[in-house]
Design an enzyme around this catalytic site. Structure first.
Site, PDB file in Angstrom:
ATOM      1  N   ASP A   1      52.690  42.398  41.755  1.00 55.34           N
ATOM      2  CA  ASP A   1      51.238  42.568  41.690  1.00 55.34           C
ATOM      3  C   ASP A   1      50.734  43.557  42.739  1.00 55.34           C
ATOM      4  OD1 ASP A   1      48.451  40.303  42.426  1.00 55.34           O
ATOM      5  OD2 ASP A   1      48.540  42.331  41.593  1.00 55.34           O
TER       6      ASP A   1
ATOM      7  N   ASP B   1      46.032  48.062  39.436  1.00 57.39           N
ATOM      8  CA  ASP B   1      46.399  46.678  39.718  1.00 57.39           C
ATOM      9  C   ASP B   1      47.287  46.104  38.614  1.00 57.39           C
ATOM     10  OD1 ASP B   1      44.437  43.609  40.215  1.00 57.39           O
ATOM     11  OD2 ASP B   1      46.587  44.033  40.190  1.00 57.39           O
TER      12      ASP B   1
HETATM   13  C1  ZSD Z   1      44.475  35.538  34.348  1.00 52.34           C
HETATM   14  C2  ZSD Z   1      45.931  35.822  34.385  1.00 52.34           C
HETATM   15  N1  ZSD Z   1      46.429  36.995  34.810  1.00 52.34           N
HETATM   16  O1  ZSD Z   1      47.771  36.923  34.754  1.00 52.34           O
HETATM   17  C3  ZSD Z   1      48.106  35.676  34.281  1.00 52.34           C
HETATM   18  C4  ZSD Z   1      49.511  35.190  34.111  1.00 52.34           C
HETATM   19  C5  ZSD Z   1      46.975  34.979  34.025  1.00 52.34           C
HETATM   20  C6  ZSD Z   1      46.951  33.606  33.443  1.00 52.34           C
HETATM   21  N2  ZSD Z   1      46.576  32.566  34.399  1.00 52.34           N
HETATM   22  C7  ZSD Z   1      46.617  31.334  33.608  1.00 52.34           C
HETATM   23  C8  ZSD Z   1      47.405  32.334  35.588  1.00 52.34           C
HETATM   24  C9  ZSD Z   1      47.238  33.454  36.542  1.00 52.34           C
HETATM   25  C10 ZSD Z   1      46.069  33.837  37.141  1.00 52.34           C
HETATM   26  C11 ZSD Z   1      46.424  34.915  37.894  1.00 52.34           C
HETATM   27  N3  ZSD Z   1      47.703  35.131  37.745  1.00 52.34           N
HETATM   28  N4  ZSD Z   1      48.223  34.245  36.916  1.00 52.34           N
HETATM   29  C12 ZSD Z   1      48.436  36.203  38.374  1.00 52.34           C
HETATM   30  C13 ZSD Z   1      47.713  36.720  39.535  1.00 52.34           C
HETATM   31  N5  ZSD Z   1      46.314  36.827  39.284  1.00 52.34           N
HETATM   32  C14 ZSD Z   1      45.615  37.946  39.571  1.00 52.34           C
HETATM   33  C15 ZSD Z   1      46.228  39.004  40.222  1.00 52.34           C
HETATM   34  C16 ZSD Z   1      45.455  40.129  40.471  1.00 52.34           C
HETATM   35  N6  ZSD Z   1      45.959  41.222  41.096  1.00 52.34           N
HETATM   36  N7  ZSD Z   1      44.177  40.209  40.085  1.00 52.34           N
HETATM   37  C17 ZSD Z   1      43.639  39.148  39.454  1.00 52.34           C
HETATM   38  N8  ZSD Z   1      44.329  38.013  39.176  1.00 52.34           N
HETATM   39  C18 ZSD Z   1      45.591  35.722  38.726  1.00 52.34           C
END
Ligand code: ZSD
Length: 422
Positions: free
Chosen positions: A127, A311
């Protein structure tokens, strides 16, 4: 006057790659008045090997027609051999690993990594929008684990508790995690960092618990964003950088397919044509840069500096409302739905492409990437891969945009980011 012999010797040494030990090579300018030749020397750009003195002496014997002694020929070989061994010892690291979509709409990509001794394999989300390396672990309450792989520090002979250190992170969508910190050996795609800070989750929010294919994250933002306290920790890339061939990592994310992350080298087989670089503002710690403008479908390109962050951890593309409305104005039945929390449209709609600029280069996102997903499996309403950034306070060039290019994250000083067609 320069003698023929001197010219011969100079060209001979230059051809032998010894030009770098000579004063600069000779350029020529003719002075019509006095018929004299003045020569300005320049370095031989191809002379990159070390100097072999025995070979130079051997050539001097040749030059004056004197048979060279046997020991001299052996000396040449001895020096060549030692130089080759020296070059081999300057080990330069690189790594290459898969970026696997965790579901059928590419909500995120995970990469196999190993932690500890013997190696424990986890699937982590690399990430560039954050800088914490955290994992589901033996310290995560079992009620918050649903199928994820965990890191168990007590099973690793190389783990060390980072005493008194804790961390806590919250992401843009409200998801969060927090915990304690160990250091341990950590590898991605064959590239190893010894004593990497590995943040062990003691609590994760429900959205992470529900994401069974994701065992944690590897933050590849700038280390200034790291949340470990009392002393912040370095990212995997910052720890690996001193040993990398090149201070870069690249992202080749793919639509509904597995791509790759490479570390320490730029794989020319993964992109077509030139890489266009643009400056990165490393403060406060995101890969912040500007787009040079955009166009919708076959419309005219609108030049404008659009600042945002590249990102890999964000799924969609978030841009200013004015640009997003200009896009969906071209889509019959599209609307900005409060009910669904963004721009939606009839799934059968024909969507235009979306093109963004990096300096003078242009990258077109296919319509299929922007027809992101059905609201539900039986719905005829679809959710857009391009959404407004107005609620975020920052524009985010997430995976929908990044998978349309080969992206080079360059940790050079100053940092920069490059985009190439693929
Ligand atoms: C939403 C999402 N995004 O990827 C996944 C997997 C999901 C699903 N969700 C259920 C779970 C989740 C939430 C996040 N993640 N995983 C990954 C990191 N996230 C970021 C990273 C970043 N740079 N910027 C914003 N959020 C938020």
């Amino acid at each position: 006057m320069v003698s023929f012999t001197d010219l011969f010797l100079t060209s001979l040494l230059a051809a032998a790659g010894l030009g770098s030990v000579l004063p600069p090579r000779i350029g020529t300018t003719k002075d019509p008045k006095i018929g004299r030749l003045s020569l300005q020397q320049v370095r031989n750009p191809r002379a990159h090997k070390a100097f072999n003195g025995a070979r130079a002496t051997y050539r001097t014997f040749l030059k004056y027609g004197v048979p060279a002694p046997d020991y001299l020929k052996k000396a040449i070989a001895h020096i060549d051999e030692e130089q080759e061994e020296a070059y081999a010892r300057i080990k330069r690291d690189t790594g290459s690993a898969a970026a696997i979509p965790i579901n059928e709409v590419d909500i995120a990509y995970v990469t196999p990594v190993t932690v500890g001794t013997p190696p424990q394999t986890l699937m982590l989300d690399l990430d560039t929008g954050s800088s914490d390396l955290w994992v589901f672990s033996s310290l995560t309450p079992s009620s918050q684990i649903r199928g994820q792989e965990i890191y168990t520090p007590t099973k690793s002979s190389t783990s060390q508790l980072l005493n008194g250190h804790t961390w806590s992170i919250r992401y843009g969508d409200g998801s969060s995690s927090r915990g304690t910190v160990f250091t341990d050996n950590f590898t991605i795609g064959g590239l190893e960092v010894k004593s990497q800070a590995v943040q062990t989750a003691q609590e994760v929010s429900s959205s992470f618990t529900q994401e069974q294919s994701l065992d944690g994250l590897v933050g590849l933002g700038f280390s200034t964003l790291n949340t470990v306290r009392p002393s912040s920790q370095l990212t995997f890339f910052d720890n690996a950088r001193p040993n990398l061939d090149e201070e870069v990592f690249t992202a080749d994310l793919k639509y509904h397919a597995t791509g790759t992350y490479d570390f320490g080298f730029i794989d020319s087989k993964k992109h077509n044509g030139t890489i266009t670089y643009t400056p990165v503002q490393p403060s406060p710690g995101y890969w912040t840069h500007s787009l040079s403008g955009y166009s919708v479908g076959s419309g005219a390109f609108q030049s404008s500096q659009i600042s945002g962050i590249s990102d890999t951890g964000t799924t969609l593309l978030y841009l200013p409302t004015a640009i997003v409305t200009a896009y969906y104005r071209q889509v019959q039945g599209a609307q900005n739905s409060q009910y669904y929390g963004g721009y939606v449209f009839p799934c059968a709609s024909t969507l235009p492409t979306f093109t963004f600029g990096i300096e003078g280069a242009r990258f077109t996102i296919p319509a299929s990437y922007i027809n992101y997903t059905r609201i539900s499996p039986t719905s005829t309403t679809c959710y857009g891969g391009l959404q407004s950034s107005s609620g975020l306070g920052i524009n985010i060039f997430g995976d929908v945009a990044l998978k349309a290019a080969f992206v080079v994250f360059s940790g050079t000083n100053p940092p920069r980011i490059g985009f190439a067609p693929k």
